[in-house]
Design an enzyme around this catalytic site. Structure first.
Site, mmCIF file in Angstrom:
data_model
loop_
_atom_site.group_PDB
_atom_site.id
_atom_site.type_symbol
_atom_site.label_atom_id
_atom_site.label_comp_id
_atom_site.label_asym_id
_atom_site.label_seq_id
_atom_site.Cartn_x
_atom_site.Cartn_y
_atom_site.Cartn_z
ATOM 1 N N TYR A 285 24.548 -8.327 -49.858
ATOM 2 C CA TYR A 285 25.405 -8.001 -51.001
ATOM 3 C C TYR A 285 26.864 -8.350 -50.710
ATOM 4 O O TYR A 285 27.433 -9.202 -51.376
ATOM 5 C CB TYR A 285 25.280 -6.537 -51.437
ATOM 6 C CG TYR A 285 26.023 -6.268 -52.734
ATOM 7 C CD1 TYR A 285 25.461 -6.622 -53.962
ATOM 8 C CD2 TYR A 285 27.308 -5.710 -52.743
ATOM 9 C CE1 TYR A 285 26.153 -6.418 -55.154
ATOM 10 C CE2 TYR A 285 28.000 -5.510 -53.917
ATOM 11 C CZ TYR A 285 27.413 -5.866 -55.123
ATOM 12 O OH TYR A 285 28.095 -5.673 -56.295
ATOM 13 N N THR B 54 10.339 -8.821 -46.424
ATOM 14 C CA THR B 54 10.441 -9.089 -47.858
ATOM 15 C C THR B 54 9.145 -8.728 -48.570
ATOM 16 O O THR B 54 9.160 -8.060 -49.607
ATOM 17 C CB THR B 54 10.795 -10.563 -48.088
ATOM 18 O OG1 THR B 54 12.036 -10.855 -47.441
ATOM 19 C CG2 THR B 54 10.930 -10.862 -49.573
ATOM 20 N N LYS C 50 14.110 -14.526 -36.465
ATOM 21 C CA LYS C 50 13.138 -14.918 -37.484
ATOM 22 C C LYS C 50 13.926 -15.657 -38.550
ATOM 23 O O LYS C 50 14.748 -15.083 -39.264
ATOM 24 C CB LYS C 50 12.437 -13.688 -38.056
ATOM 25 C CG LYS C 50 11.349 -14.033 -39.081
ATOM 26 C CD LYS C 50 11.753 -13.650 -40.467
ATOM 27 C CE LYS C 50 10.630 -13.905 -41.445
ATOM 28 N NZ LYS C 50 11.004 -13.663 -42.847
ATOM 29 N N TYR D 203 16.841 -11.340 -38.562
ATOM 30 C CA TYR D 203 16.139 -11.917 -39.712
ATOM 31 C C TYR D 203 17.183 -12.671 -40.516
ATOM 32 O O TYR D 203 18.031 -12.083 -41.173
ATOM 33 C CB TYR D 203 15.484 -10.796 -40.512
ATOM 34 C CG TYR D 203 14.681 -11.207 -41.731
ATOM 35 C CD1 TYR D 203 14.497 -12.526 -42.110
ATOM 36 C CD2 TYR D 203 14.085 -10.223 -42.520
ATOM 37 C CE1 TYR D 203 13.752 -12.872 -43.219
ATOM 38 C CE2 TYR D 203 13.338 -10.547 -43.641
ATOM 39 C CZ TYR D 203 13.182 -11.865 -43.994
ATOM 40 O OH TYR D 203 12.453 -12.187 -45.108
#
Length: 305
Positions: free
Chosen positions: A121, A58, A175, A147
């Site tokens: 999305y 990110t 993660k 993730y």
């Protein structure tokens, strides 16, 4: 390897542990990628004691980059620090097709492992998510880390899905940025073979307490020594000191949240003389007033001269 801190998962060949910052992507003023600056930031955190690096998370603004830019970022980081620490590269995309392409490019660039954010999305059920990870893992022979950040992707993995993911041969870790401590605690308890990394600066010390072997810390992008000191204190058995440092991380985290989303890390770097450039639009930098106020807060915390 860890002493008092939790050990990585038994299936993880990289033994990921400690502080693994989600390194920034640097930009020139025209928002073109500054590959030298991006590599320099990886060098900055490694010199600050980081145990690994995670480009294109990110904080690396991965969703803002083209495929070619993402591939060059991985190569730049690998070339700079890949001989010293593990480089686990973010390769996630909404489609399996694009994720596989990024994974193959990361492998070609020399990444040690890949981090695959849950597709975003479009809503996914567990079957679709597990199939996605299975196809990515079949495409490349690299240790693969999930993730999990449902607040950004809109897709949460159930514990039953984690059970299925753990059966994929080269899927070796998670993660977790869900901030769902009961979910994380049970996943860790169910799967000692997997490496778990805490993905929120609010849960560095608590993550260690429940079994995370490492931490993906945005604060460590700007102040790696602070977060490394927290991990090292915990690993040395000094939990009181680790708690104190977590408290300081809370203060830094709050300071960095001043102004626009995610602008704090690059502003804090700039205040220390490290120019990582702007964020890529539509993300935006702090204005002069907010940056000055951030500098004052960081000075009060003893992090700036």
């Amino acid at each position: 390897m860890a002493s008092n801190a939790p050990a990585p998962g038994s299936d993880d060949p990289l033994g990921i542990h400690g502080v693994v910052p989600p390194t920034v992507t640097a930009f020139h003023d025209d928002e073109s990628v500054d590959y030298e600056g991006t590599a320099a930031h990886a060098r900055y955190v490694v010199d600050g004691g980081a145990h690994g690096v995670f480009p294109l998370g990110t904080n690396g603004e991965f969703a803002m980059l083209s495929g070619a830019e993402r591939d060059r970022v991985v190569r730049a980081v690998v070339d700079e620090v890949g001989d010293e620490v593990p480089v686990i590269a973010g390769v996630g995309a909404p489609s399996t097709h694009r994720t596989v392409a990024h994974a193959e490019a990361a492998a070609e660039a020399g990444a040690d492992g890949i981090v695959v954010v849950t597709p975003f999305y479009y809503p996914l059920d567990d079957t679709a998510a597990v199939n996605h990870y299975r196809r990515v893992c079949e495409a490349v022979d690299l240790p693969t880390y999930v993730y999990h950040i449902p607040s950004k992707t809109g897709n949460e993995l159930s514990l039953a899905a984690v059970d299925e993911l753990a059966d994929i041969p080269n899927l070796v870790g998670v993660k977790d940025s869900s901030k769902d401590v009961p979910w994380l605690g049970q996943a860790i308890d169910d799967h000692p073979e997997l490496t778990f990394l805490s993905g929120s600066d609010s849960l560095l010390f608590p993550g260690l307490e429940i079994g995370c072997s490492g931490m993906v810390s945005a604060v460590a992008n700007a102040f790696p020594e602070l977060v490394v000191s927290l991990y090292e204190a915990y690993d040395a058995g000094d939990e009181d000191r680790a708690r104190e440092l977590q408290s300081q991380v809370y203060d830094v985290r709050s300071a960095l949240k001043r102004g626009p989303y995610m602008a704090g890390v690059k502003a804090a770097l700039s205040l220390q003389g490290f120019d990582a450039g702007p964020l890529r639009s539509p993300l935006r930098q702090m204005n002069d007033g907010d940056e000055a106020a951030l500098g004052e807060e960081l000075r009060e915390l003893g992090l700036l001269d």
